[in-house]
Design an enzyme around this catalytic site. Structure first.
Site, PDB file in Angstrom:
ATOM      1  N   LYS A  35     -16.248  -4.879  47.334  1.00 55.43           N
ATOM      2  CA  LYS A  35     -16.074  -3.774  46.400  1.00 55.43           C
ATOM      3  C   LYS A  35     -15.231  -4.241  45.219  1.00 55.43           C
ATOM      4  O   LYS A  35     -14.552  -5.276  45.289  1.00 55.43           O
ATOM      5  CB  LYS A  35     -15.413  -2.581  47.099  1.00 55.43           C
ATOM      6  CG  LYS A  35     -14.052  -2.898  47.706  1.00 55.43           C
ATOM      7  CD  LYS A  35     -13.483  -1.707  48.444  1.00 55.43           C
ATOM      8  CE  LYS A  35     -12.118  -2.057  49.038  1.00 55.43           C
ATOM      9  NZ  LYS A  35     -11.478  -0.894  49.674  1.00 55.43           N
ATOM     10  N   ARG A 133      -7.471  10.246  54.655  1.00 55.11           N
ATOM     11  CA  ARG A 133      -8.217   9.985  53.417  1.00 55.11           C
ATOM     12  C   ARG A 133      -9.620  10.550  53.577  1.00 55.11           C
ATOM     13  O   ARG A 133      -9.920  11.604  53.032  1.00 55.11           O
ATOM     14  CB  ARG A 133      -8.214   8.482  53.126  1.00 55.11           C
ATOM     15  CG  ARG A 133      -8.791   8.114  51.771  1.00 55.11           C
ATOM     16  CD  ARG A 133      -8.491   6.679  51.396  1.00 55.11           C
ATOM     17  NE  ARG A 133      -9.048   5.703  52.336  1.00 55.11           N
ATOM     18  CZ  ARG A 133      -8.929   4.376  52.181  1.00 55.11           C
ATOM     19  NH1 ARG A 133      -8.266   3.890  51.134  1.00 55.11           N
ATOM     20  NH2 ARG A 133      -9.461   3.544  53.058  1.00 55.11           N
ATOM     21  N   TYR A 281       6.135  -6.359  19.943  1.00 54.09           N
ATOM     22  CA  TYR A 281       6.364  -4.944  19.697  1.00 54.09           C
ATOM     23  C   TYR A 281       7.704  -4.478  20.256  1.00 54.09           C
ATOM     24  O   TYR A 281       8.137  -4.906  21.319  1.00 54.09           O
ATOM     25  CB  TYR A 281       5.257  -4.107  20.352  1.00 54.09           C
ATOM     26  CG  TYR A 281       3.902  -4.241  19.711  1.00 54.09           C
ATOM     27  CD1 TYR A 281       3.665  -3.776  18.419  1.00 54.09           C
ATOM     28  CD2 TYR A 281       2.838  -4.816  20.408  1.00 54.09           C
ATOM     29  CE1 TYR A 281       2.418  -3.886  17.832  1.00 54.09           C
ATOM     30  CE2 TYR A 281       1.590  -4.932  19.842  1.00 54.09           C
ATOM     31  CZ  TYR A 281       1.383  -4.459  18.551  1.00 54.09           C
ATOM     32  OH  TYR A 281       0.139  -4.574  17.974  1.00 54.09           O
ATOM     33  N   MET A 329      -1.960  -6.136  23.946  1.00 51.04           N
ATOM     34  CA  MET A 329      -3.271  -5.869  24.524  1.00 51.04           C
ATOM     35  C   MET A 329      -4.067  -7.161  24.745  1.00 51.04           C
ATOM     36  O   MET A 329      -4.721  -7.332  25.770  1.00 51.04           O
ATOM     37  CB  MET A 329      -4.076  -4.914  23.640  1.00 51.04           C
ATOM     38  CG  MET A 329      -5.440  -4.559  24.216  1.00 51.04           C
ATOM     39  SD  MET A 329      -6.378  -3.444  23.174  1.00 51.04           S
ATOM     40  CE  MET A 329      -5.495  -1.907  23.430  1.00 51.04           C
TER      41      MET A 329
END
Length: 391
Positions: A35, A133, A281, A329
Site C-alpha cells: 500500500k 478501527r 525564510y 518547498m
C-alpha cells in the site's frame, strides 16, 4: 534527470524477505503490504521482487491500488485492507481483489453484485479485538462467517485482526496484546465450531513477527521488508514478564535487515555569507561566523519534513553537514564550513543503507529527529522524486 532521486535497492528487499522467512515456520505464508506505493518504494517493483522471493499475497489500502497492480500484470492474490465503498464492489469482483469485510450490509451488497456478474468473490472477515478501527465485534463474527459461507457467490478466504501495540514492550501494552490474541483465538474457534472452514488466519504484522510466538498461517509484512524494525524506538525498558512474548534474544536481534530506499541529491549552488547573515525564510538561523552555504534541490514538497530545519545533518563524502535555516518547498541549505572541501555537484545522501565503508543516516534516524516514524518518512517521498531501481 533531476538531481534529487530515490535509489530503491531491490536486492535489499529480497534479502529482507528471506531474513523474515528464516524466522517463520515453513507452513506460514507471507503477505507483503505494498500500500501507499510500497511505503514509497514502488508498489509494482516491490510486488514483483517479493513474489519472486516467495511472497504469496499482496496487501493494498484501496481498490485503486489493487487495480493498478492488476493492470500492470500482477496475478497474485491481492487483499484490500481498508473498507471499500459500496460502489466499488463491481470493480473488486472484476479485478479479483479480496476485500476486508466487517458488516452484514457490505456482505449482502457484495453478494448481490457477485450474483449479477455470476462470479465468486473471495473475502476476508476482519474482527476488531481492540484496535477500534475497522472490524466486526467478536460476538458477531460466527454469524457473519456463516452468512458468507451460505452464499454461493462469496468465499471466506481468511479471517483477520490487527494488534494495536504489538511493537511495544511496556507491561500494559504486552497485556493488551495478549488480550487481543486470546480474544482472536477464541473467536476463531467459535467460527470453526460452526463447521466453517478458514483457509487463512492472519493477525501478525511486522512488530508481532518479532515479539509473538503465535504466527497463525499467514503474516502481513510491511516495514520489516523495507528494512526497518518497528520495535527499536519502543524497546527501551528490558524489565518485563510475558509468556506469549518471544523472549529468545537471538531470534529477536538476528534479523539482519537492510534499508531498501536511499534518498540522494546534489549540491547545486555554493555561496559565501558573512557573520550575522541569515539563511532562508523567517531568518530563524543566523550565522555566527563567515562561512559557506551549499544549496540542495530538495524540500518539504519532496518529502523532507520541514521539522528537520536546523536539526538534521546529511552526508557528503565522509563528512556530515547541518541543514541550516528553514527547509523550503523545493530547496534547503547546508553550512559547509569556513574552508569547505565540498564542491558544486557533489552527491548528498539524506538517508540510506550503510556499509562497512560508509555510514549513512537511516530513515529511522531522520524520523526520530523529525518527531515521527520511519513509515511516514519513506511513504512521504513525493512522486516527483524519481525512483531508480537497482538489484
Amino acid at each position: 534527470m533531476r538531481p534529487t532521486k530515490a535509489i530503491i535497492h531491490l536486492d535489499n528487499l529480497a534479502h529482507n524477505i528471506n531474513e523474515i522467512k528464516k524466522k517463520l515456520p515453513r507452513d506460514v505464508a507471507i503477505c507483503l503490504a505494498v500500500k501507499a506505493e510500497g511505503y514509497g518504494h514502488g508498489a509494482l517493483q516491490s510486488s514483483v521482487t517479493a513474489i519472486r522471493n516467495g511472497v504469496t499475497h499482496l496487501a493494498v489500502a484501496s481498490v485503486q491500488e489493487g487495480i493498478e497492480l492488476r493492470n500492470a500484470g500482477i496475478i497474485a492474490p491481492i487483499i484490500c485492507l481498508s473498507i471499500p465503498n459500496l460502489d466499488e464492489a463491481k470493480t473488486i469482483i472484476e479485478n479479483n481483489i479480496s476485500p476486508i469485510i466487517a458488516d452484514e450490509e457490505f456482505i449482502t451488497h457484495l453478494e448481490m453484485i457477485a450474483s449479477s456478474l455470476n462470479k465468486k468473490c473471495k473475502v476476508h472477515l476482519k474482527i476488531d479485538t481492540g484496535m477500534a478501527r475497522i472490524g466486526c465485534a467478536p460476538l458477531d463474527a460466527p454469524y457473519l462467517a456463516k452468512k458468507i459461507q451460505n452464499s454461493p457467490f462469496l468465499h471466506l478466504e481468511g479471517v483477520a485482526t490487527h494488534f494495536a501495540v504489538s511493537d511495544s514492550k511496556r507491561c500494559e501494552d504486552i497485556a493488551f496484546t495478549n488480550r487481543q490474541l486470546a480474544l482472536f483465538k477464541e473467536t476463531i474457534e467459535k467460527i470453526k465450531s460452526c463447521s466453517i472452514g478458514i483457509p487463512l488466519v492472519h493477525a501478525v504484522a511486522s512488530g508481532a513477527i518479532i515479539t509473538q510466538n503465535e504466527m497463525f498461517n499467514m503474516v502481513r509484512v510491511g516495514l520489516l521488508a523495507y528494512g526497518y524494525s518497528p520495535l527499536e524506538s519502543s524497546f527501551e525498558d528490558d524489565s518485563f514478564e510475558n509468556s506469549n512474548y518471544n523472549d529468545n534474544e537471538d531470534n529477536r536481534t538476528s534479523l539482519n535487515l537492510k534499508p531498501v530506499m536511499e534518498l540522494l541529491t546534489h549540491v547545486v549552488f555554493i555561496k559565501k555569507i558573512k557573520k550575522g547573515d541569515s539563511v532562508s525564510y523567517g531568518r530563524t538561523w543566523v550565522s555566527e561566523k563567515d562561512t559557506y552555504i551549499a544549496t540542495l534541490p530538495i524540500g518539504y514538497a519532496d518529502g523532507l519534513p520541514r521539522s528537520l530545519s536546523s536539526k538534521l545533518k546529511v552526508r557528503i563524502g565522509s563528512s556530515f553537514y547541518p541543514i541550516v535555516g528553514r527547509i523550503c518547498m523545493d530547496q534547503c541549505m547546508l553550512d559547509i564550513g569556513v574552508e569547505p572541501t565540498v564542491k558544486r555537484w557533489d552527491e548528498v545522501c539524506i538517508f540510506g543503507p550503510s556499509t562497512s565503508e560508509v555510514k549513512n543516516n537511516s530513515a529511522k534516524d531522520v524520523a526520530k529527529i523529525a518527531g515521527t516514524i520511519c513509515y511516514e518518512i519513506t511513504s512521504n517521498i513525493n512522486k516527483r522524486v524519481p525512483r531508480i531501481y537497482e538489484g
